[in-house]
Write an enzyme that holds these catalytic residues in place. Structure first.
Site, PDB file in Angstrom:
ATOM      1  N   GLY A  17      36.498  49.979 114.686  1.00 46.55           N
ATOM      2  CA  GLY A  17      37.099  51.315 114.690  1.00 46.55           C
ATOM      3  C   GLY A  17      36.539  52.161 115.811  1.00 46.55           C
ATOM      4  CB  ALA A  18      35.271  51.189 119.098  1.00 48.88           C
ATOM      5  NE  ARG A  20      42.656  56.691 116.111  1.00 47.63           N
ATOM      6  CZ  ARG A  20      42.893  56.917 114.822  1.00 47.63           C
ATOM      7  NH1 ARG A  20      42.786  58.139 114.341  1.00 47.63           N
ATOM      8  NH2 ARG A  20      43.222  55.936 114.005  1.00 47.63           N
ATOM      9  CB  SER A 153      31.529  59.042 103.259  1.00 53.37           C
ATOM     10  OG  SER A 153      31.899  60.383 102.974  1.00 53.37           O
ATOM     11  CE1 TYR A 166      37.213  57.707 103.252  1.00 53.04           C
ATOM     12  CE2 TYR A 166      35.882  59.481 102.342  1.00 53.04           C
ATOM     13  CZ  TYR A 166      36.191  58.627 103.386  1.00 53.04           C
ATOM     14  OH  TYR A 166      35.469  58.684 104.558  1.00 53.04           O
ATOM     15  CE  LYS A 170      34.087  55.468 104.106  1.00 55.74           C
ATOM     16  NZ  LYS A 170      33.715  54.622 105.260  1.00 55.74           N
TER      17      LYS A 170
HETATM   18  P1  NAP Z   1      39.302  58.154 112.727  1.00 59.44           P
HETATM   19  O1  NAP Z   1      39.126  59.122 113.821  1.00 59.44           O
HETATM   20  O2  NAP Z   1      40.518  58.203 111.882  1.00 59.44           O
HETATM   21  O3  NAP Z   1      39.131  56.682 113.320  1.00 59.44           O
HETATM   22  C1  NAP Z   1      39.289  55.563 112.473  1.00 59.44           C
HETATM   23  C2  NAP Z   1      38.996  54.306 113.265  1.00 59.44           C
HETATM   24  O4  NAP Z   1      39.106  53.177 112.389  1.00 59.44           O
HETATM   25  C3  NAP Z   1      39.988  54.099 114.391  1.00 59.44           C
HETATM   26  O5  NAP Z   1      39.313  53.532 115.474  1.00 59.44           O
HETATM   27  C4  NAP Z   1      40.961  53.090 113.795  1.00 59.44           C
HETATM   28  O6  NAP Z   1      41.588  52.283 114.776  1.00 59.44           O
HETATM   29  C5  NAP Z   1      40.001  52.249 112.974  1.00 59.44           C
HETATM   30  N1  NAP Z   1      40.669  51.470 111.931  1.00 59.44           N
HETATM   31  C6  NAP Z   1      41.370  51.924 110.868  1.00 59.44           C
HETATM   32  N2  NAP Z   1      41.847  50.892 110.161  1.00 59.44           N
HETATM   33  C7  NAP Z   1      41.409  49.768 110.775  1.00 59.44           C
HETATM   34  C8  NAP Z   1      41.560  48.381 110.527  1.00 59.44           C
HETATM   35  N3  NAP Z   1      42.276  47.933 109.484  1.00 59.44           N
HETATM   36  N4  NAP Z   1      40.981  47.509 111.382  1.00 59.44           N
HETATM   37  C9  NAP Z   1      40.268  47.940 112.451  1.00 59.44           C
HETATM   38  N5  NAP Z   1      40.092  49.244 112.730  1.00 59.44           N
HETATM   39  C10 NAP Z   1      40.662  50.138 111.917  1.00 59.44           C
HETATM   40  O7  NAP Z   1      38.082  58.242 111.681  1.00 59.44           O
HETATM   41  P2  NAP Z   1      36.562  58.708 111.841  1.00 59.44           P
HETATM   42  O8  NAP Z   1      36.452  60.068 111.323  1.00 59.44           O
HETATM   43  O9  NAP Z   1      36.052  58.393 113.192  1.00 59.44           O
HETATM   44  O10 NAP Z   1      35.901  57.755 110.747  1.00 59.44           O
HETATM   45  C11 NAP Z   1      35.105  56.637 111.086  1.00 59.44           C
HETATM   46  C12 NAP Z   1      34.329  56.220 109.852  1.00 59.44           C
HETATM   47  O11 NAP Z   1      33.556  57.330 109.398  1.00 59.44           O
HETATM   48  C13 NAP Z   1      35.214  55.817 108.673  1.00 59.44           C
HETATM   49  O12 NAP Z   1      34.623  54.739 107.990  1.00 59.44           O
HETATM   50  C14 NAP Z   1      35.216  57.051 107.803  1.00 59.44           C
HETATM   51  O13 NAP Z   1      35.474  56.775 106.448  1.00 59.44           O
HETATM   52  C15 NAP Z   1      33.792  57.547 108.023  1.00 59.44           C
HETATM   53  N6  NAP Z   1      33.588  58.970 107.714  1.00 59.44           N
HETATM   54  C16 NAP Z   1      34.292  59.932 108.354  1.00 59.44           C
HETATM   55  C17 NAP Z   1      34.096  61.264 108.016  1.00 59.44           C
HETATM   56  C18 NAP Z   1      34.872  62.364 108.651  1.00 59.44           C
HETATM   57  O14 NAP Z   1      34.846  63.498 108.109  1.00 59.44           O
HETATM   58  N7  NAP Z   1      35.569  62.149 109.763  1.00 59.44           N
HETATM   59  C19 NAP Z   1      33.130  61.603 107.049  1.00 59.44           C
HETATM   60  C20 NAP Z   1      32.421  60.583 106.427  1.00 59.44           C
HETATM   61  C21 NAP Z   1      32.648  59.263 106.781  1.00 59.44           C
HETATM   62  P3  NAP Z   1      43.016  52.718 115.464  1.00 59.44           P
HETATM   63  O15 NAP Z   1      42.745  53.964 116.278  1.00 59.44           O
HETATM   64  O16 NAP Z   1      43.379  51.576 116.305  1.00 59.44           O
HETATM   65  O17 NAP Z   1      43.954  53.000 114.332  1.00 59.44           O
END
Ligand code: NAP
Length: 257
Positions: A17-18, A20, A153, A166, A170
């Protein structure tokens, strides 16, 4: 107390998930620490962003490859590992970060459905498991004393304002982290997690502006973490020789666990 910090220079990181948000920041901080990086993404819409990311990483003087793969599919996870080993010969860090959020954030359990359950668990839990299983086994077989850092999370450590599915996915991440940290420790492999609070990435696109404001109000420091804050925590955990089985909360003080 002196904590021995391991140099990451010349080592290889896989970041799922690199494309974004947090994963992109992790990839950049790994590169800044001197690591070659395997960049995973899944959506066709992310291709242009991956090219930009590769340029940014190349400017930091390290190498990267891009692997499009769906971590919820076991064979795709093997493909990511195979590409990493073929290109760089070894893997030191698995940043097990890919994740999806609720399509209906904050919806009570009695209104959630199976589609939501399957989507979230297939990526956040099954995908995390497949990656750790294959990369961890490869490290064992090749006597690499590496490290796995899972992205959990605070939603998995406390009652989740994002919804129970969700939150439970986590909680599974933090549960896996504890058991894996014991299982893999026999081979010198450490397993930790980061537990971010809300970070304003695309993940939160379905969250209302009111709710986003409430996130800030509920944060004692009065400011939300940025993707780089989470990435710094991942790099710290990758470098810290004696930290194992921990979930490092980066949330400005929202929860205390
Ligand atoms: P994001 O901006 O939505 O990015 C999600 C990333 O995961 C994207 O690179 C996406 O790829 C990739 N992805 C989704 N489904 C996938 C799959 N089936 N196989 C491979 N890659 C996949 O989310 P983020 O905020 O950076 O979140 C990253 C992590 O942090 C997640 O595990 C999320 O639960 C955790 N997190 C986030 C927050 C928050 O508030 N943002 C808080 C706590 C934890 P594509 O771009 O190609 O779709």
């Amino acid at each position: 107390m002196l904590i021995t910090m391991i140099s990451l220079k010349g080592k290889t990181a896989i970041v799922t998930g690199a494309s974004r948000g947090i994963g992109r920041a992790i990839a950049i901080e790994c590169a800044r620490a001197g690591m070659n990086v395997v960049l995973n993404y899944v959506s066709a819409s992310s291709v242009a962003g991956m090219n930009e990311l590769q340029k940014e990483i190349s400017a930091l003087g390290v190498k990267s490859i891009v692997v499009r793969a769906d971590v919820s599919k076991e064979n795709d996870c093997k493909k990511i590992l195979g590409a990493a080993v073929a290109q760089f010969g070894s893997v030191y860090l698995l940043a097990n970060n890919a994740g999806v959020y609720s399509a209906m954030p904050g919806t009570p359990t009695w209104e959630l459905d199976e589609k939501e359950f399957d989507k979230i668990f297939s990526v956040n839990v099954k995908g995390l498991f497949f990656m750790a299983k294959h990369v961890g086994k490869w490290m064992i077989d090749n006597k690499v004393k590496g490290v796995i850092v899972n992205t959990g999370s605070i939603a998995g450590l406390d009652a989740s304002v994002s919804g129970s599915i969700y939150g439970a996915s986590k909680a599974a991440v933090h549960g896996f982290t504890k058991t894996w940290s014991v299982e893999f420790a026999k081979f010198g492999i450490r397993v930790n997690a980061v537990a971010p609070g809300p970070v304003l990435t695309d993940l939160l696109e379905n969250v209302s502006e009111d709710r986003k404001r409430s996130f800030v109000e509920q944060t004692p420091l009065g400011v939300l973490a940025e993707p780089k804050d989470i990435a710094d925590a991942v790099v710290f955990l990758a470098q810290s020789e004696k930290i194992n089985g921990q979930s490092l909360v980066v949330d400005g003080g929202r929860i205390r666990h």
